[in-house]
Design a protein around this motif. Structure first.
Motif, PDB file in Angstrom:
ATOM      1  N   ALA A 132       4.624   9.266  -3.696  1.00 34.52           N
ATOM      2  CA  ALA A 132       4.062   8.109  -2.987  1.00 34.52           C
ATOM      3  C   ALA A 132       4.911   7.770  -1.769  1.00 34.52           C
ATOM      4  N   LEU A 133       4.232   7.349  -0.702  1.00 33.29           N
ATOM      5  CA  LEU A 133       4.874   6.999   0.558  1.00 33.29           C
ATOM      6  C   LEU A 133       4.427   5.595   0.962  1.00 33.29           C
ATOM      7  N   ASN A 134       5.378   4.661   1.054  1.00 33.04           N
ATOM      8  CA  ASN A 134       5.051   3.286   1.420  1.00 33.04           C
ATOM      9  C   ASN A 134       4.602   3.193   2.880  1.00 33.04           C
ATOM     10  N   PRO A 150       7.875   2.667   6.740  1.00 33.48           N
ATOM     11  CA  PRO A 150       9.306   2.330   6.774  1.00 33.48           C
ATOM     12  C   PRO A 150      10.169   3.580   6.654  1.00 33.48           C
ATOM     13  N   SER A 151      11.281   3.579   7.372  1.00 36.21           N
ATOM     14  CA  SER A 151      12.206   4.711   7.319  1.00 36.21           C
ATOM     15  C   SER A 151      13.018   4.667   6.029  1.00 36.21           C
ATOM     16  N   GLY A 152      13.758   5.741   5.785  1.00 31.53           N
ATOM     17  CA  GLY A 152      14.642   5.796   4.627  1.00 31.53           C
ATOM     18  C   GLY A 152      13.973   6.186   3.331  1.00 31.53           C
ATOM     19  N   PRO A 194       0.839  -1.206   0.000  1.00 29.93           N
ATOM     20  CA  PRO A 194       0.000   0.000   0.000  1.00 29.93           C
ATOM     21  C   PRO A 194       0.875   1.257   0.000  1.00 29.93           C
ATOM     22  N   LYS A 195       0.348   2.327  -0.588  1.00 30.46           N
ATOM     23  CA  LYS A 195       1.068   3.592  -0.657  1.00 30.46           C
ATOM     24  C   LYS A 195       0.104   4.742  -0.397  1.00 30.46           C
ATOM     25  N   MET A 196       0.571   5.730   0.354  1.00 28.41           N
ATOM     26  CA  MET A 196      -0.147   6.990   0.458  1.00 28.41           C
ATOM     27  C   MET A 196       0.365   7.917  -0.636  1.00 28.41           C
TER      28      MET A 196
END
Length: 320
Positions: free
Chosen positions: A100-102, A145-147, A92-94
């Motif tokens: 996009a952000l996982n 998740p970071s990074g 999923p992604k925002m």
């Protein structure tokens, strides 16, 4: 004739008795436990999770159920639906525009059990019966998740066609009691930057006859992707053009001047005449989400001063 009248009387009696039985039967069936179990209605009040600026969050599916007749305990399950684009069930992604952000959502607080269609959320509710209505809530957990290097801004996603089912018995009820809902997901990537001075600019031990002397150090900046910023340098004397003065120790009043520069020992001056949108005589850049390093050069035109240990403090200002 008498026999006929008697026959007609008993026929009417049987007819009336038959009608009574047919009328009473559905009333009796409504009161049986099997039918009462079906007379439960559940609906979702809200279903969302908001990360804010954090990487982890807890969300809830809030629902309410009504029981018309006898009391009982029902099981409630929620099978998550399809994520909005550009996300996939596997990831999923925002989204914020084209960015996009996982993220992912989980059934347990340890965030080891992924919530998906095959592994629904589960809860239960005990209803007291006779038109009782009760609220319920099932928690779920999220992690980003970071990074990830994404621009600052507000991100969101949806899980459409998420299914709520409810019923009596063990395990998750079948989809016959399904009620489609939407789960909303929100997060904010802050426009937050950091700046770090990477040590002192040490010019070493210099002879009074050495002529112009140079030293250097660096500053490191980390900003979200696509975030513009400027960096200003201010000596302790407050000079906005990066022209400072070194100070000795004790009673020594000598003030050897020095100049802050960028690019090289003889490059453009580096001062503090900057703003968040105008680099002026400072340094400008655009965030990548990773560390970016800028060298700072210090030039002392002449070391011909009273022998001593000289120093000064420079303030680094990051505007974004």
């Amino acid at each position: 004739m008498t026999m006929n009248r008697h026959t007609g009387f008993w026929s009417r009696a049987r007819l009336i008795r038959c009608l009574i039985v047919l009328f009473a039967f559905p009333v009796f069936s409504l009161l049986t436990p099997g039918k009462a179990h079906a007379l439960v209605s559940c609906s979702v009040d809200s279903a969302s999770i908001s990360f804010g600026t954090a990487q982890t969050a807890t969300g809830t599916v809030d629902y309410s159920c009504v029981q018309l007749f006898e009391p009982g305990t029902i099981n409630v399950c929620v099978a998550i639906g399809s994520p909005s684009t550009p996300g996939t069930p596997a990831q999923p992604k925002m989204a914020n525009g084209a960015n996009a952000l996982n993220f992912n959502v989980y059934r347990n607080a340890a965030r080891t059990q992924v919530w998906n269609n095959a592994q629904p959320l589960q809860g239960s509710m005990t209803l007291s019966g006779w038109l009782s209505s009760s609220p319920g809530s099932i928690p779920f957990y999220g992690q980003i998740p970071s990074g990830q290097s994404v621009p600052a801004g507000a991100y969101d996603a949806k899980f459409n066609s998420t299914i709520l089912t409810f019923g009596f018995g063990s395990g998750c009820p079948q989809a016959g009691n399904a009620d489609p809902i939407t789960v909303f997901v929100y997060a904010d990537v802050p426009n937050s930057c950091t700046v770090t001075a990477l040590g002192d600019a040490d010019l070493g031990i210099v002879s009074a006859t050495a002529g112009a002397t140079y030293g250097n150090t660096s500053v490191r900046v980390n900003c979200p992707r696509d975030t513009p910023y400027t960096i200003g340098l201010t000596p302790s004397n407050g000079n906005s053009s990066g022209l400072g003065a070194l100070s000795g120790t004790g009673s020594n009043t000598d003030k050897p001047p020095y100049q802050l520069r960028k690019t090289s020992n003889t490059g453009p001056i580096w001062g503090q005449a900057v703003s968040p949108t105008n680099a002026g005589n400072g340094q400008s850049g655009t965030g990548t989400g990773a560390n970016q390093t800028y060298p700072v050069y210090v030039s002392v035109p002449s070391p011909n001063y009273t022998p001593d240990q000289y120093s000064d403090t420079v303030t680094v200002t990051l505007n974004f």
